[in-house]
Write a protein that holds these residues in place. Structure first.
Motif, PDB file in Angstrom:
ATOM      1  N   GLU A  39      13.074   3.100   1.605  1.00  0.00           N
ATOM      2  CA  GLU A  39      13.317   4.183   2.492  1.00  0.00           C
ATOM      3  C   GLU A  39      11.798   5.013   2.815  1.00  0.00           C
ATOM      4  OE1 GLU A  39      15.875   8.211   3.352  1.00  0.00           O
ATOM      5  OE2 GLU A  39      15.891   7.286   1.210  1.00  0.00           O
ATOM      6  N   HIS A  40      11.507   5.335   4.025  1.00  0.00           N
ATOM      7  CA  HIS A  40      10.423   6.226   4.086  1.00  0.00           C
ATOM      8  C   HIS A  40      10.989   7.512   4.935  1.00  0.00           C
ATOM      9  CE1 HIS A  40       6.805   3.405   3.462  1.00  0.00           C
ATOM     10  NE2 HIS A  40       7.790   2.888   2.788  1.00  0.00           N
ATOM     11  N   VAL A  76       0.915  -1.208  -0.103  1.00  0.00           N
ATOM     12  CA  VAL A  76       0.170   0.011   0.044  1.00  0.00           C
ATOM     13  C   VAL A  76       0.840   1.307   0.114  1.00  0.00           C
ATOM     14  CG1 VAL A  76      -0.278   0.283   2.398  1.00  0.00           C
ATOM     15  CG2 VAL A  76      -1.928   0.939   0.984  1.00  0.00           C
ATOM     16  N   ASP A  77       2.138   1.069   0.113  1.00  0.00           N
ATOM     17  CA  ASP A  77       3.102   2.228   0.037  1.00  0.00           C
ATOM     18  C   ASP A  77       3.723   2.799  -1.145  1.00  0.00           C
ATOM     19  OD1 ASP A  77       4.480  -0.164  -0.408  1.00  0.00           O
ATOM     20  OD2 ASP A  77       6.090   0.047   1.476  1.00  0.00           O
ATOM     21  N   PRO A  78       3.197   2.745  -2.257  1.00  0.00           N
ATOM     22  CA  PRO A  78       2.475   1.473  -2.817  1.00  0.00           C
ATOM     23  C   PRO A  78       3.486   0.580  -3.317  1.00  0.00           C
ATOM     24  CG  PRO A  78       2.658   3.502  -4.663  1.00  0.00           C
ATOM     25  CD  PRO A  78       3.606   3.813  -3.272  1.00  0.00           C
ATOM     26  N   GLY A  79       2.870  -0.716  -3.470  1.00  0.00           N
ATOM     27  CA  GLY A  79       3.667  -1.593  -4.037  1.00  0.00           C
ATOM     28  C   GLY A  79       4.532  -1.614  -5.343  1.00  0.00           C
ATOM     29  N   TRP A  80       3.727  -0.983  -6.379  1.00  0.00           N
ATOM     30  CA  TRP A  80       4.621  -0.872  -7.465  1.00  0.00           C
ATOM     31  C   TRP A  80       5.792   0.147  -7.439  1.00  0.00           C
ATOM     32  CZ3 TRP A  80       4.802   4.326  -8.483  1.00  0.00           C
ATOM     33  CH2 TRP A  80       4.014   5.120  -8.012  1.00  0.00           C
ATOM     34  N   GLY A  81       5.655   1.049  -6.220  1.00  0.00           N
ATOM     35  CA  GLY A  81       6.850   1.736  -6.060  1.00  0.00           C
ATOM     36  C   GLY A  81       8.055   1.144  -5.642  1.00  0.00           C
ATOM     37  N   ALA A 139      10.142  11.093  11.081  1.00  0.00           N
ATOM     38  CA  ALA A 139      10.370   9.761  11.296  1.00  0.00           C
ATOM     39  C   ALA A 139      11.133   9.346   9.923  1.00  0.00           C
ATOM     40  CB  ALA A 139       9.611   8.716  11.787  1.00  0.00           C
ATOM     41  N   ARG A 140      12.356   8.728  10.100  1.00  0.00           N
ATOM     42  CA  ARG A 140      12.870   8.270   8.713  1.00  0.00           C
ATOM     43  C   ARG A 140      13.510   7.059   8.848  1.00  0.00           C
ATOM     44  NH1 ARG A 140      17.941  11.534   5.503  1.00  0.00           N
ATOM     45  NH2 ARG A 140      17.902  10.287   3.568  1.00  0.00           N
ATOM     46  N   PHE A 141      13.147   5.885   8.123  1.00  0.00           N
ATOM     47  CA  PHE A 141      13.798   4.681   8.175  1.00  0.00           C
ATOM     48  C   PHE A 141      14.138   3.986   6.843  1.00  0.00           C
ATOM     49  CE2 PHE A 141       9.283   3.482   7.716  1.00  0.00           C
ATOM     50  CZ  PHE A 141       9.321   2.293   6.847  1.00  0.00           C
ATOM     51  N   GLU A 142      15.198   3.137   6.983  1.00  0.00           N
ATOM     52  CA  GLU A 142      15.456   2.449   5.564  1.00  0.00           C
ATOM     53  C   GLU A 142      15.601   0.813   6.030  1.00  0.00           C
ATOM     54  OE1 GLU A 142      19.389   3.755   4.181  1.00  0.00           O
ATOM     55  OE2 GLU A 142      18.640   5.792   4.043  1.00  0.00           O
TER      56      GLU A 142
END
Length: 359
Positions: free
Chosen positions: A267-268, A137-142, A250-253
């Motif tokens: 990464e978000h 949903v994050d989205p998957g295609w990305g 917030a940032r994560f990888e």
């Protein structure tokens, strides 16, 4: 036409209703909701279509599934109820339906899913003749088909980075924003979504899937998490006040390591206000974007901005995620029973929809 049920009418479910209504090969025959207040409302009302479609939402799961729909878009959340979500999906597979869902994280890359989970799902498919496709949903295609497509344009690939960059102030899930992700919480609060191993549990499958497509073996997965406090109190239009000193970004990888180097990264970067962590990556405009960066020769960077529901970027991301799932249904019906992932299910042109009236 493929009779299709939408199960859940949150951010993804609303978009799924619109996508089914627009698809020339699908017919909406049922909408399942958890909230009794939504029961009896027309699907067109729930999805803000501007017209009624003649399908009333209901909480009666058995009644809807007893009609034997050919496909189910399972859009109910699996964040806080993973076992219940799995049980719901297993039940539908045993009835022989095609199921598409973003809710079963472990099956983003079904080949690396826990063997017991694979066995349970495959047994349900064998019993009923259904099929399952899980995409993010994050989205998957990305995090799968887009970066893999773009990688084929280069000659030398050093690294692949997939970014979701969003301002969460307009995101229509306040509990997730405040408690799962931790926005507005004290800095000593540990958000469940950022706890050790959780990012890899949710997004590791997408990293593994890309590695499989690129023909590389991962040494392991590593995580990097950063959080920043708000310097001033901010007030958002949807969720109210977020106090100075509480978490504002917030940032994560999730890093796929190859030869000791992070070569495939999801990464978000999320903020509750643009003023927090201004040195982190930002979207080109508005409140959000998805970006893919291929480091190599040539270096390739592609940014995708989608809007829906009155120009909202979060809604646009949800709509594209729902579109990927819904638009796979007719292909899955033809492909037959099985457990599928993003490398199996093609991303196809929107045949029959060019110039079609917006639902």
């Amino acid at each position: 036409m493929v009779s299709t049920v939408i199960w859940g009418t949150g951010n993804v479910g609303r978009a799924a209703i619109r996508a089914v209504e627009a698809h020339p090969a699908l017919k909406l025959v049922g909408v399942l909701v958890h909230d009794p207040a939504k029961a009896g409302r027309d699907a067109g009302d729930l999805a803000s279509l501007g017209y009624e479609v003649g399908v009333a939402a209901t909480t009666d799961v058995d009644a809807v599934l007893s009609a034997s729909p050919r496909a189910v878009v399972y859009a109910a959340s699996g964040d806080l109820r993973p076992d219940a979500a799995l049980a719901d999906v297993i039940g539908v597979l045993r009835m022989g339906a095609v199921v598409v869902t973003p809710s079963l994280y472990a099956l983003y890359d079904q080949r690396s899913a826990p063997p017991a989970l694979q066995a349970e799902v495959r047994a349900a498919i064998a019993e009923g003749g259904g099929s399952l496709f899980v995409s993010g949903v994050d989205p998957g295609w990305g995090n799968d088909v887009l970066p893999l497509l773009i990688s084929g344009l280069g000659s030398v690939i050093d690294a692949v980075r997939c970014q979701e960059i969003f301002d969460y102030s307009t995101y229509d899930q306040p509990d997730s924003v405040r408690y799962l992700v931790g926005m507005g919480q004290p800095m000593d609060y540990e958000p469940p979504m950022l706890a050790p191993t959780v990012p890899s549990m949710v997004w590791g499958g997408q990293v593994r899937l890309m590695a499989r497509a690129l023909g590389v073996e991962l040494d392991d997965l590593r995580e990097s998490v950063q959080r920043r406090p708000l310097e001033t109190t901010v007030t958002t239009p949807e969720m109210g006040e977020f106090a100075a000193g509480t978490q504002g970004a917030a940032r994560f990888e999730v890093q796929g390591m190859v030869g000791g180097e992070p070569r495939i990264v999801v990464e978000h970067v999320t903020r509750i206000h643009p003023s927090c962590a201004p040195d982190w990556p930002s979207p080109p405009s508005g409140e959000g974007a998805h970006r893919v960066i291929i480091e190599g020769r040539p270096r390739i960077e592609v940014t995708v901005e989608a809007t829906d529901e009155g120009g909202n970027r979060s809604a646009g991301g949800n709509a594209t995620a729902a579109g990927r799932l819904v638009n796979a249904i007719d292909w899955l019906v033809t492909a037959g029973p099985g457990l599928y992932d993003a490398l199996d299910v093609p991303l196809r042109p929107a045949a029959g929809r060019l110039g079609r009236k917006h639902p």
